[in-house]
Design a protein around this motif. Structure first.
Motif, mmCIF file in Angstrom:
data_model
loop_
_atom_site.group_PDB
_atom_site.id
_atom_site.type_symbol
_atom_site.label_atom_id
_atom_site.label_comp_id
_atom_site.label_asym_id
_atom_site.label_seq_id
_atom_site.Cartn_x
_atom_site.Cartn_y
_atom_site.Cartn_z
ATOM 1 N N LEU A 143 50.104 74.088 -43.505
ATOM 2 C CA LEU A 143 50.914 73.328 -44.382
ATOM 3 C C LEU A 143 52.189 74.318 -45.158
ATOM 4 O O LEU A 143 53.240 73.689 -45.123
ATOM 5 C CB LEU A 143 50.488 72.372 -45.385
ATOM 6 C CG LEU A 143 49.639 71.287 -45.023
ATOM 7 C CD1 LEU A 143 48.869 70.434 -45.946
ATOM 8 C CD2 LEU A 143 50.710 70.205 -44.145
ATOM 9 N N SER A 144 51.541 75.619 -45.677
ATOM 10 C CA SER A 144 52.840 76.312 -46.426
ATOM 11 C C SER A 144 53.709 76.856 -45.475
ATOM 12 O O SER A 144 54.892 77.064 -45.692
ATOM 13 C CB SER A 144 52.023 77.353 -47.071
ATOM 14 O OG SER A 144 51.360 78.182 -46.233
ATOM 15 N N ALA A 156 51.221 75.348 -52.120
ATOM 16 C CA ALA A 156 50.315 74.692 -50.960
ATOM 17 C C ALA A 156 49.210 76.013 -50.637
ATOM 18 O O ALA A 156 47.898 75.523 -50.558
ATOM 19 C CB ALA A 156 50.988 74.609 -49.867
ATOM 20 N N TRP A 157 49.706 77.023 -50.728
ATOM 21 C CA TRP A 157 48.704 78.357 -50.330
ATOM 22 C C TRP A 157 47.647 78.391 -51.405
ATOM 23 O O TRP A 157 46.433 78.427 -51.128
ATOM 24 C CB TRP A 157 49.482 79.544 -49.976
ATOM 25 C CG TRP A 157 48.621 80.546 -49.809
ATOM 26 C CD1 TRP A 157 48.444 81.722 -50.566
ATOM 27 C CD2 TRP A 157 47.647 80.899 -48.857
ATOM 28 N NE1 TRP A 157 47.635 82.565 -50.065
ATOM 29 C CE2 TRP A 157 47.072 82.339 -48.943
ATOM 30 C CE3 TRP A 157 47.097 80.130 -47.839
ATOM 31 C CZ2 TRP A 157 45.813 82.541 -48.275
ATOM 32 C CZ3 TRP A 157 46.066 80.468 -47.087
ATOM 33 C CH2 TRP A 157 45.548 81.696 -47.279
ATOM 34 N N ASN A 187 45.920 74.164 -45.610
ATOM 35 C CA ASN A 187 46.977 74.479 -46.372
ATOM 36 C C ASN A 187 47.551 75.631 -46.028
ATOM 37 O O ASN A 187 48.954 75.651 -46.490
ATOM 38 C CB ASN A 187 46.015 74.553 -47.965
ATOM 39 C CG ASN A 187 46.011 73.330 -48.343
ATOM 40 O OD1 ASN A 187 46.917 72.687 -48.679
ATOM 41 N ND2 ASN A 187 44.807 73.188 -48.931
ATOM 42 N N MET A 205 56.964 75.639 -52.964
ATOM 43 C CA MET A 205 56.092 74.558 -52.328
ATOM 44 C C MET A 205 55.294 75.179 -51.193
ATOM 45 O O MET A 205 54.057 74.976 -51.356
ATOM 46 C CB MET A 205 56.981 73.507 -51.698
ATOM 47 C CG MET A 205 57.799 72.625 -52.783
ATOM 48 S SD MET A 205 58.716 71.324 -51.897
ATOM 49 C CE MET A 205 57.517 70.368 -51.202
ATOM 50 N N SER A 206 55.775 76.374 -50.763
ATOM 51 C CA SER A 206 54.819 77.036 -49.896
ATOM 52 C C SER A 206 53.828 77.877 -50.440
ATOM 53 O O SER A 206 52.646 77.660 -50.028
ATOM 54 C CB SER A 206 55.879 77.843 -49.005
ATOM 55 O OG SER A 206 54.949 78.668 -48.136
ATOM 56 N N ALA A 255 46.889 76.204 -54.020
ATOM 57 C CA ALA A 255 46.102 74.884 -54.072
ATOM 58 C C ALA A 255 44.893 74.951 -52.993
ATOM 59 O O ALA A 255 43.803 74.772 -53.338
ATOM 60 C CB ALA A 255 46.705 73.782 -53.871
ATOM 61 N N GLY A 256 45.280 75.408 -51.701
ATOM 62 C CA GLY A 256 44.344 75.560 -50.718
ATOM 63 C C GLY A 256 43.198 76.769 -50.972
ATOM 64 O O GLY A 256 41.892 76.536 -50.844
ATOM 65 N N VAL A 286 56.175 74.061 -44.214
ATOM 66 C CA VAL A 286 57.105 73.675 -45.429
ATOM 67 C C VAL A 286 58.228 74.876 -45.558
ATOM 68 O O VAL A 286 59.189 74.509 -45.848
ATOM 69 C CB VAL A 286 56.134 73.308 -46.864
ATOM 70 C CG1 VAL A 286 57.348 73.790 -47.912
ATOM 71 C CG2 VAL A 286 55.654 72.213 -46.881
#
Length: 146
Positions: free
Chosen positions: A23-24, A46-47, A20, A42-43, A49-50, A27
């Protein structure tokens, strides 16, 4: 088995957080947007959520390690946590088949099997008073006989 599963869950938590985080970064650098959301949101999403999922897996690993070290069945809340962890692994295993492939599915199912084996192997905690005869059957004597 519980200690091995705890180590696997710790490694999985680290992998989820790392994935994640990457992914951040992707993004954020590509300025991707989805349905009008800002790339920064969104970045950060993602962070976060991870990090939350990683903490959940670490908590499950702590419950699993405690179960293995005490060599006793987990209590009510801890048992529910391990059951939810097993369900999450089952759902994620079904999900990863398409995007990632069968080896990822096999890995998720192996972790699921370790969690379920731990739950089944330790079973429900029993107390001698729950037998009703104070453990006389274990000694081969019937209650009331001398």
């Amino acid at each position: 088995m519980a200690l091995v599963a705890a180590v696997v869950l710790i490694l999985e938590a680290l992998g989820i957080v790392l994935l994640n985080w990457i992914l951040s970064i992707v993004v954020d650098h590509q300025q991707m947007s989805l349905a009008g959301l800002k790339p920064g949101a969104m970045s950060v999403g993602a962070w976060v959520a991870g990090a939350l999922f990683g903490l959940y897996l670490l908590f499950c690993a702590a419950v699993m390690a405690r179960t293995g070290l005490r060599d006793r069945a987990p209590g009510g809340f801890a048992r529910i946590v391990l059951i939810t962890c097993a369900v999450v692994h089952g759902v994620l295993g079904a999900f990863v088949v398409g995007p990632v492939g069968w080896p990822a599915f096999a890995g998720m199912m192996a972790v699921l099997a370790m969690i379920v084996l731990t739950l089944v192997a330790y079973g429900e905690p029993r107390t001698p008073a729950a037998d009703g005869d104070g453990g006389a059957e274990a000694l081969g004597t019937a209650p009331g006989s001398a």
